[in-house]
Scaffold this motif. Structure first.
Motif, short mmCIF file in Angstrom:
data_model
loop_
_atom_site.label_atom_id
_atom_site.label_comp_id
_atom_site.label_asym_id
_atom_site.label_seq_id
_atom_site.Cartn_x
_atom_site.Cartn_y
_atom_site.Cartn_z
N ALA A 111 74.86 52.76 57.49
CA ALA A 111 75.92 52.48 58.46
C ALA A 111 76.90 53.65 58.50
CB ALA A 111 76.66 51.19 58.11
N ILE A 112 77.53 53.82 59.66
CA ILE A 112 78.55 54.86 59.84
C ILE A 112 79.73 54.24 60.58
CG2 ILE A 112 79.14 57.01 61.02
CD1 ILE A 112 76.24 57.91 60.53
N ASP A 113 80.90 54.41 60.03
CA ASP A 113 82.13 53.97 60.68
C ASP A 113 82.85 55.23 61.16
OD1 ASP A 113 84.73 53.13 61.33
OD2 ASP A 113 84.65 51.50 59.87
N ALA A 114 82.72 55.50 62.46
CA ALA A 114 83.27 56.73 63.01
C ALA A 114 84.79 56.73 63.00
CB ALA A 114 82.76 56.94 64.44
N GLN A 115 85.40 55.56 63.08
CA GLN A 115 86.86 55.49 63.07
C GLN A 115 87.41 55.69 61.65
OE1 GLN A 115 85.00 53.42 65.24
NE2 GLN A 115 85.67 55.00 66.70
N ALA A 116 86.80 55.04 60.69
CA ALA A 116 87.24 55.19 59.29
C ALA A 116 86.69 56.46 58.66
CB ALA A 116 86.80 53.98 58.47
N ARG A 117 85.73 57.09 59.32
CA ARG A 117 85.07 58.31 58.84
C ARG A 117 84.44 58.09 57.46
NH1 ARG A 117 88.82 63.59 60.41
NH2 ARG A 117 89.51 62.85 62.45
N ASN A 118 83.50 57.17 57.43
CA ASN A 118 82.74 57.00 56.19
C ASN A 118 81.30 56.60 56.49
OD1 ASN A 118 82.56 54.05 56.30
ND2 ASN A 118 84.75 54.06 55.78
N ALA A 128 83.25 59.11 52.15
CA ALA A 128 84.24 59.48 53.15
C ALA A 128 83.98 60.92 53.59
CB ALA A 128 85.64 59.36 52.58
N TYR A 129 84.30 61.21 54.84
CA TYR A 129 84.08 62.58 55.35
C TYR A 129 85.22 63.02 56.27
CZ TYR A 129 82.52 60.36 59.75
OH TYR A 129 82.46 59.62 60.91
N ASP A 130 85.39 64.33 56.33
CA ASP A 130 86.24 64.93 57.36
C ASP A 130 85.38 65.34 58.55
OD1 ASP A 130 88.95 65.07 56.05
OD2 ASP A 130 87.73 66.08 54.53
N ARG A 131 84.18 65.82 58.24
CA ARG A 131 83.19 66.14 59.26
C ARG A 131 81.84 65.58 58.80
NH1 ARG A 131 84.66 68.27 64.44
NH2 ARG A 131 86.84 68.87 64.11
N LEU A 132 81.12 64.99 59.73
CA LEU A 132 79.80 64.43 59.44
C LEU A 132 78.76 65.17 60.26
CD1 LEU A 132 77.90 62.20 58.29
CD2 LEU A 132 78.55 60.79 60.27
N VAL A 133 77.66 65.54 59.62
CA VAL A 133 76.53 66.18 60.31
C VAL A 133 75.33 65.25 60.21
CG1 VAL A 133 75.00 68.17 60.46
CG2 VAL A 133 77.39 68.48 59.74
N LEU A 134 74.77 64.89 61.35
CA LEU A 134 73.57 64.08 61.37
C LEU A 134 72.37 64.95 61.72
CD1 LEU A 134 74.81 60.89 63.29
CD2 LEU A 134 74.67 61.26 60.82
N ALA A 290 71.39 57.77 63.95
CA ALA A 290 72.15 58.32 65.07
C ALA A 290 72.58 57.21 66.02
CB ALA A 290 71.32 59.36 65.81
N GLY A 291 71.69 56.23 66.24
CA GLY A 291 72.05 55.10 67.08
C GLY A 291 73.15 54.26 66.44
N LEU A 292 73.07 54.07 65.13
CA LEU A 292 74.09 53.30 64.43
C LEU A 292 75.45 54.01 64.46
CD1 LEU A 292 72.06 52.10 61.32
CD2 LEU A 292 72.57 50.83 63.41
N TRP A 301 68.42 60.32 73.00
CA TRP A 301 68.76 61.50 72.22
C TRP A 301 70.27 61.67 72.15
CZ3 TRP A 301 64.54 63.01 69.78
CH2 TRP A 301 63.30 62.75 70.37
N CYS A 302 70.73 62.69 71.44
CA CYS A 302 72.15 62.86 71.15
C CYS A 302 72.71 64.06 71.89
CB CYS A 302 72.37 63.04 69.65
SG CYS A 302 71.65 61.74 68.64
N PRO A 303 73.48 63.87 72.95
CA PRO A 303 74.08 65.00 73.65
C PRO A 303 75.16 65.65 72.79
CG PRO A 303 74.94 62.94 74.52
CD PRO A 303 73.86 62.57 73.55
#
Length: 427
Positions: A111-118, A128-134, A290-292, A301-303
């Motif tokens: 799971a990825i929480d884009a708002q909480a960044r984790n 926890a992350y400041d930047r996430l690379v998928l 990526a979908g999650l 796909w991911c633009p």
């Protein structure tokens, strides 16, 4: 001699892209607590990004998340099916990456929480992350072909992901089939991982059959009317494997409607094909995580932004490799490696409060048709309106009338690129 110079230019283009990426890194990141970068996916793109970020700053807190402790590299893997490479040559661990000061978490990102960044892992841990690379690669759309499913892949293998068991299953089926059996290869529509891959695979399987089962046949059932380096493949098949490989295009009844793995039969729009071995490569989309994460659009796909590889749908999340839609850039290991490095350069500048610079990219794809016989296609791309576009007149394939010496040289170049790339990333 002229072709040899062209080959060196191809290699230099790749080096220039890497050098451009290196030049984008700032001398130092801001004096603050080490920024946290989490990378999900340890293939060419993700691992290259981790390595490049570590080179950018020794203090950066980098975590690479990968589900499998051993990576099975797709490039040149068709040679395993052809009996000219061992599976061990395709497999790499993460010990050297960890030794470089990169934390490696062998787990699945669930799971990825884009708002909480984790990022939540299958172990229950949260990063926890400041930047996430998928860099999740692809997910197979099993529902894209009636009768095909994940369980069905245990009878009609796809061998199209980094699952080594699938390659071993397909290899075993080929070696154990009757001497006059038919191998059916189902090729997907674009976009897909490694567009020339199904045709290289047909070539490698034909190489094995020519020696061990000369009465056997291969039929390629294709969802397309044309494919990458088509004239080169067709010419090679005629010379090396006459009357062994039949290619059925979309317009010629090649589109697969359904498969019955119990009866070992495939229905196309017009015909029924009985097979001894079926290699079904279904349609694809970006890897599940990526979908999650909410970075997949309706295309599957991911633009991404062509300069930073940041998602156009979620801030602070970047996507590289096969999952990304980066305009005209092909989905290949070569592209993924360069994308990973360029993304790392952009992230380093963003974390330093600076604006990332644009950089051109090059692509070089080799296909091995027989031992000592390879063909290739190269191209150059640059960012235009937020995505990568082909540079005019930059796409070049191997000459159709090339002498055997050039084919042998390209085979050596393919092996040299693989050894260099994997050594730099995993060694």
């Amino acid at each position: 001699m002229a072709r040899q110079r062209a080959t060196r230019r191809q290699i230099l283009r790749g080096a220039a892209s890497a050098a451009a990426a290196a030049g984008l890194w700032p001398w130092a990141l801001r004096a603050q607590a080490a920024p946290r970068v989490v990378i999900v996916g340890g293939g060419f793109a993700g691992a290259a990004c981790a390595r490049a970020l570590r080179s950018a700053d020794a203090k950066l807190a980098i975590t690479l998340v990968e589900a499998r402790p051993t990576y099975t590299a797709p490039p040149l893997s068709n040679g395993v099916l052809g009996g000219i490479r061992d599976m061990a040559q395709q497999q790499f661990g993460y010990d050297k990456i960890a030794a470089a000061g990169i934390k490696v978490a062998i787990a699945t990102a669930t799971a990825i929480d884009a708002q909480a960044r984790n990022v939540t892992l299958s172990t229950g841990d949260t990063l926890a992350y400041d930047r996430l690379v998928l860099a999740p690669g692809i997910e197979l759309r099993f529902d894209g072909i009636k009768g095909y499913s994940e369980p069905a892949a245990q009878q009609a293998p796809h061998a199209w992901t980094t699952d080594a068991a699938q390659y071993e299953l397909l290899r075993r089926q080929i070696t154990e089939m009757a001497d006059d059996g038919v191998v059916a290869i189902v090729a997907p529509a674009n976009p897909s991982r490694c567009p020339p891959g199904p045709y290289e695979r047909a070539s490698m399987i034909a190489h094995y059959l020519k020696t061990h089962k000369p009465k056997a046949k291969i039929v390629i059932l294709d969802a397309k009317d044309n494919f990458t380096m088509q004239p080169l493949f067709l010419d090679a098949w005629q010379k090396l494997y006459p009357d062994m490989i039949a290619w059925k295009s979309l317009s010629n009844g090649g589109n697969v409607a359904s498969i019955d793995v119990a009866k070992k039969s495939i229905e196309t729009d017009f015909d029924t094909y009985e097979y001894a071995v079926a290699n079904v490569i279904p349609p694809q989309k970006a890897g599940r995580i990526a979908g999650l994460a909410g970075v997949v659009d309706r295309t599957g796909w991911c633009p991404v932004d062509a300069v930073t590889f940041e998602s156009q749908m979620q801030k602070n999340i970047h996507v590289v490799g096969d999952a990304a839609f980066a305009g005209s850039m092909p989905k290949s290991a070569f592209s993924g490696l360069i994308e990973g490095r360029l993304c790392a350069a952009a992230i380093a500048r963003l974390l330093a409060g600076k604006t990332p610079d644009t950089a051109p990219m090059s692509s070089n794809c080799y296909s091995v048709v027989a031992p000592g016989y390879a063909i290739s296609i190269t191209g150059e791309f640059h960012p235009v309106n937020g995505e990568y576009s082909e540079v005019d007149n930059s796409i070049h394939s191997s000459p159709l009338d090339a002498p055997p010496t050039l084919r042998a040289e390209e085979a050596k170049n393919a092996d040299a690129w693989f050894r260099t790339a994997t050594s730099e990333i995993f060694g």
